[in-house]
Design an enzyme around this catalytic site. Structure first.
Site, PDB file in Angstrom:
ATOM      1  CD  GLN A   1      -9.104   6.935   4.327  1.00  0.00           C
ATOM      2  OE1 GLN A   1      -9.617   7.035   5.418  1.00  0.00           O
ATOM      3  NE2 GLN A   1      -8.600   5.824   3.883  1.00  0.00           N
ATOM      4  CG  PHE A   2      -2.287   8.861   2.987  1.00  0.00           C
ATOM      5  CD1 PHE A   2      -1.590   8.232   1.968  1.00  0.00           C
ATOM      6  CD2 PHE A   2      -2.381   8.229   4.219  1.00  0.00           C
ATOM      7  CE1 PHE A   2      -0.993   6.997   2.168  1.00  0.00           C
ATOM      8  CE2 PHE A   2      -1.798   7.002   4.438  1.00  0.00           C
ATOM      9  CZ  PHE A   2      -1.108   6.374   3.412  1.00  0.00           C
ATOM     10  CB  THR A   3      -5.606   5.530   1.179  1.00  0.00           C
ATOM     11  OG1 THR A   3      -6.823   5.632   1.917  1.00  0.00           O
ATOM     12  CG2 THR A   3      -4.472   5.078   2.092  1.00  0.00           C
TER      13      THR A   3
END
Length: 148
Positions: free
Chosen positions: A78-80
């Site tokens: 989950q890069f966000t």
């Protein structure tokens, strides 16, 4: 590294309408990797997450860990989690690690969880995924390796 940890009765991840990972009882972990993160950060998170006492005992007190209850873990990259919203209305993701480095640490995190005797299901790195879960409690904890 940052992790959003959710206690789940059940959970699954789909890509293009096909379930590629699922668990019955355990934790859903959304995992973000920053540029400066290392294998030591992954090891810290794994140790913290699999031993977090967030499952209830017979007296409804959170006294048991994932290891204690024999649960599984659904791991989602989950890069966000590294979205910076301080300026403007569109987040920037400059703190998030580049895909190759992030994927390597994500896979390493999953390997370390497996070495702890925990069954790991995972999403597909870089794919558009749909996550479905029943969050029990709800219980949601944020763990950041920078807090060690």
């Amino acid at each position: 590294m940052k992790a959003v940890v959710q206690r789940a009765r059940d959970a699954n991840v789909t890509v293009n309408g096909e379930i590629i990972g699922e668990i019955d009882h355990g934790l859903v972990v959304l995992l973000g990797v920053a540029h400066e993160d290392t294998e030591a950060d992954a090891a810290y998170l794994v140790n913290k997450i699999v031993n977090l006492r967030i499952f209830e005992d017979k007296d409804e007190k959170m006294n048991f860990s994932l290891k204690d209850v024999g649960g599984s873990l659904l791991s989602i990259s989950q890069f966000t989690l590294y979205g910076d919203t301080r300026k403007g209305r569109r987040p920037n993701f400059l703190q998030a690690a580049k895909p190759d480095a992030a994927d390597n640490l994500y896979q390493y995190f999953n390997e370390l969880v497996t070495q702890q005797g925990i069954t790991v299901a995972s999403g597909k790195f870089g794919a558009m995924m749909d996550i479905t879960l029943t969050n029990v409690g709800p219980v949601t904890i944020i763990v950041d390796s920078k807090d060690k």
